[in-house]
Motif scaffolding. Structure first.
Motif, PDB file in Angstrom:
ATOM      1  N   SER A 124      35.674  27.171  43.695  1.00 10.63           N
ATOM      2  CA  SER A 124      34.396  26.630  43.241  1.00 10.63           C
ATOM      3  C   SER A 124      33.598  26.165  44.447  1.00 10.63           C
ATOM      4  CB  SER A 124      34.588  25.468  42.263  1.00 10.63           C
ATOM      5  OG  SER A 124      35.215  24.392  42.918  1.00 10.63           O
ATOM      6  N   VAL A 139      31.295  28.357  39.619  1.00 11.34           N
ATOM      7  CA  VAL A 139      32.723  28.607  39.456  1.00 11.34           C
ATOM      8  C   VAL A 139      32.943  30.104  39.378  1.00 11.34           C
ATOM      9  CG1 VAL A 139      34.748  28.178  38.048  1.00 11.34           C
ATOM     10  CG2 VAL A 139      32.969  26.447  38.198  1.00 11.34           C
ATOM     11  N   ALA A 151      35.818  33.128  38.781  1.00 12.51           N
ATOM     12  CA  ALA A 151      37.149  33.349  38.234  1.00 12.51           C
ATOM     13  C   ALA A 151      37.409  34.838  38.121  1.00 12.51           C
ATOM     14  CB  ALA A 151      37.274  32.698  36.854  1.00 12.51           C
ATOM     15  N   SER A 153      39.938  37.274  35.846  1.00 14.15           N
ATOM     16  CA  SER A 153      40.870  37.222  34.726  1.00 14.15           C
ATOM     17  C   SER A 153      42.202  37.888  35.047  1.00 14.15           C
ATOM     18  CB  SER A 153      40.236  37.889  33.501  1.00 14.15           C
ATOM     19  OG  SER A 153      39.894  39.233  33.788  1.00 14.15           O
ATOM     20  N   VAL A 210      31.283  23.406  31.775  1.00  8.97           N
ATOM     21  CA  VAL A 210      30.790  24.763  32.004  1.00  8.97           C
ATOM     22  C   VAL A 210      29.786  25.069  30.904  1.00  8.97           C
ATOM     23  CG1 VAL A 210      31.388  27.206  32.106  1.00  8.97           C
ATOM     24  CG2 VAL A 210      32.897  25.507  33.148  1.00  8.97           C
ATOM     25  N   SER A 213      28.224  31.335  31.406  1.00 12.67           N
ATOM     26  CA  SER A 213      29.111  32.152  32.234  1.00 12.67           C
ATOM     27  C   SER A 213      29.000  33.611  31.831  1.00 12.67           C
ATOM     28  CB  SER A 213      30.571  31.697  32.091  1.00 12.67           C
ATOM     29  OG  SER A 213      31.109  32.129  30.854  1.00 12.67           O
ATOM     30  N   SER A 264      36.134  30.953  27.250  1.00 12.39           N
ATOM     31  CA  SER A 264      36.790  30.717  28.537  1.00 12.39           C
ATOM     32  C   SER A 264      36.359  29.416  29.202  1.00 12.39           C
ATOM     33  CB  SER A 264      36.492  31.881  29.497  1.00 12.39           C
ATOM     34  OG  SER A 264      36.975  33.104  28.968  1.00 12.39           O
ATOM     35  N   HIS A 265      35.363  28.744  28.653  1.00 11.06           N
ATOM     36  CA  HIS A 265      34.788  27.583  29.331  1.00 11.06           C
ATOM     37  C   HIS A 265      35.777  26.432  29.473  1.00 11.06           C
ATOM     38  CE1 HIS A 265      30.314  28.825  28.545  1.00 11.06           C
ATOM     39  NE2 HIS A 265      31.005  29.734  29.193  1.00 11.06           N
ATOM     40  N   LEU A 294      38.067  26.954  32.394  1.00  5.28           N
ATOM     41  CA  LEU A 294      37.366  26.843  33.674  1.00  5.28           C
ATOM     42  C   LEU A 294      37.051  25.395  34.022  1.00  5.28           C
ATOM     43  CD1 LEU A 294      34.844  29.824  33.372  1.00  5.28           C
ATOM     44  CD2 LEU A 294      36.931  29.726  34.749  1.00  5.28           C
ATOM     45  N   VAL A 296      42.456  29.879  38.312  1.00  5.79           N
ATOM     46  CA  VAL A 296      42.514  29.769  36.854  1.00  5.79           C
ATOM     47  C   VAL A 296      42.968  31.106  36.303  1.00  5.79           C
ATOM     48  CG1 VAL A 296      41.168  29.367  34.748  1.00  5.79           C
ATOM     49  CG2 VAL A 296      40.635  28.104  36.849  1.00  5.79           C
TER      50      VAL A 296
END
Length: 210
Positions: free
Chosen positions: A1, A10, A12, A14, A181, A184, A190-191, A194, A207
């Motif tokens: 981040s 942020v 990420a 997956s 969050v 996104s 997914s928030h 995160l 994450v």
């Protein structure tokens, strides 16, 4: 981040595993830098355009007369020219003379009083994402300089912008403020995961999303 002006970006992946290599780490760092540069460029562009709008003689004359009907007319055209989601023009006392755009909740964050003669930029949590509000004074020259009011331009960092940045960086992007969050490229489900990165005192850097 990456933290910038109180706003958290942020990043990420997956499919990130415990064996993330140096190349991926560097790629995420480069993506963070690119997003921050794009945001700063957009802020600078909107601020520059707002300054030009604040110098328009016709706008200054209308604001000086405290005439909402005259100011409201060109407000939507000005909003489109500066590529803003929201444009609000106020007089020196903070009274709204014109408002153009989707959202009016930012009105409560506008500076009040005739002594607010400085430029500023702030980030506001919003249901749509993060609203960046840029505010510049409308000043009448020559000396003594008179503060006529303010031009306030806002734009959203939302899911749409996150997807645009994803295309530029080949990384998933999320915008956060106040420990939440708010938008996104990953979807609302997914928030919560995160937000673990944002918790103060929690040294989370990776994450895993399943």
């Amino acid at each position: 981040s990456v933290l910038s002006l109180g706003l958290a970006f942020v990043f990420a992946n997956s499919r990130m595993s415990r064996d993330v290599g140096t190349d991926l780490e560097q790629g995420l760092s480069d993506a963070a830098t690119m997003v921050d540069m794009h945001r700063e460029t957009r802020t600078e562009t909107v601020t520059r355009m707002a300054r030009l709008v604040a110098e328009l003689p016709t706008l200054q004359a209308a604001v000086d007369e405290d005439d909402p009907l005259t100011v409201q007319g060109p407000a939507e055209t000005i909003r489109q020219q500066v590529s803003a989601d929201l444009l609000i023009v106020t007089n020196a006392k903070g009274v709204v003379l014109a408002s153009a755009g989707r959202d009016s909740t930012a009105l409560s964050y506008l500076p009040k009083g005739p002594d607010e003669g400085e430029e500023f930029s702030t980030f506001l949590p919003h249901a749509r994402g993060v609203l960046e509000l840029v505010s510049v004074p409308i000043l009448k020259f020559p000396e003594p300089v008179k503060l006529l009011g303010r031009v306030n331009a806002g734009f959203f960092m939302d899911d749409t912008l996150a997807h645009q940045f994803k295309g530029l960086t080949d990384s998933e992007i999320a915008f956060a403020a106040g420990g939440k969050v708010l938008a996104s490229s990953l979807g609302r489900e997914s928030h919560a995961a995160l937000e673990g990165v944002l918790a103060p005192g929690v040294p989370v850097h990776r994450v895993v999303l399943v």
